[in-house]
Design an enzyme around this catalytic site. Structure first.
Site: not given
Length: 253
Positions: A50, A52, A110, A206
């Site tokens: 998933r 966000d 990422y 993050r």
């Protein structure tokens, strides 16, 4: 039944994340709607993981089963004609029935992008976090090596997670920089943090970025990163960086 695997990209700006949610516009909903429009089937589209709300994907991997006879080489064109312009299917292939895009994933990468300049870049504003003041890039780099390898990343995970096991392995953590031809000086204008691991906790990248920004601002030292990691306490780390700077870059199988 055929099991089809796709590589897709999406701009997550307009969506409430990847996963279907009640009364929310999501990437998964749009994909399943496109398949339904194309074949009349109600399928469940599985992703490698998933993302966000506001997070993007350059090469997300999805799969679903279908009884459609559409040749695999025509699927991307057909789906793209039924998807909004901010979601694009790039590749399609038929895979064994046992393939599961999340369970089979071995590594994910990422990329988080920071615009480190006085003014934002209008053309990249949806894909990078704008930080208008100077950041000490070398101090940020010095904080990275301690994150490599297998660690308990509790300090870099939201307290809202349902994951009991917070041990993950990071294979690569590096920082790239570039200047901007629009600026009159040769100062760094863009910082990219690239992280590859066997899996990631909720908001992990993050929160790492939020902590690195504080190091770059001089609010923390480079050595604080190891102390935060070893504390296994979310309260010790920095804030969660904004979503728009994060992109799922690559999934390896």
């Amino acid at each position: 039944m055929r099991n089809l695997r796709f590589t897709i990209s999406y701009d997550g700006t307009a969506y409430s994340g990847y996963q279907i949610q009640p009364k929310a516009d999501t990437v998964q909903y749009r994909l399943e709607q496109a398949v339904r429009m194309l074949t009349g089937e109600s399928v469940k589209v599985i992703s490698s993981g998933r993302t966000d709300a506001g997070v993007h994907a350059k090469a997300q991997v999805i799969n679903f089963t279908t009884s459609s006879k559409i040749p695999v080489e025509r699927w991307c064109l057909a789906l793209n004609a039924r998807l909004p312009r901010d979601i694009v299917a790039h590749t399609a292939e038929e895979v064994p029935p046992s393939f599961h895009s999340r369970k089979a994933a071995k590594r994910k990468t990422y990329c988080y992008t920071i615009r480190s300049a006085r003014f934002p870049d209008v053309f990249h504003r949806n894909f990078e976090y704008h930080h208008p003041t100077h950041l000490n890039v070398e101090a940020m780099r010095e904080a990275l090596p301690c994150l490599l390898g297998e660690h308990d990343f509790t300090s870099f995970c939201t307290v809202r997670t349902d994951k009991e096991d917070k041990v993950r392995t990071l294979y690569e953590v590096r920082m790239e920089t570039e200047t901007d031809e629009m600026m009159s000086t040769a100062k760094v204008a863009r910082i990219r943090l690239i992280v590859t691991g066997n899996g990631f906790l909720y908001n992990m990248v993050r929160i790492i970025v939020g902590t690195l920004i504080q190091i770059g601002e001089g609010k923390r030292t480079s050595s604080d990163m190891l102390r935060i990691l070893e504390a296994r306490d979310r309260a010790e780390a920095g804030p969660t960086a904004e979503a728009m700077g994060l992109t799922l870059w690559r999934v390896e199988y």
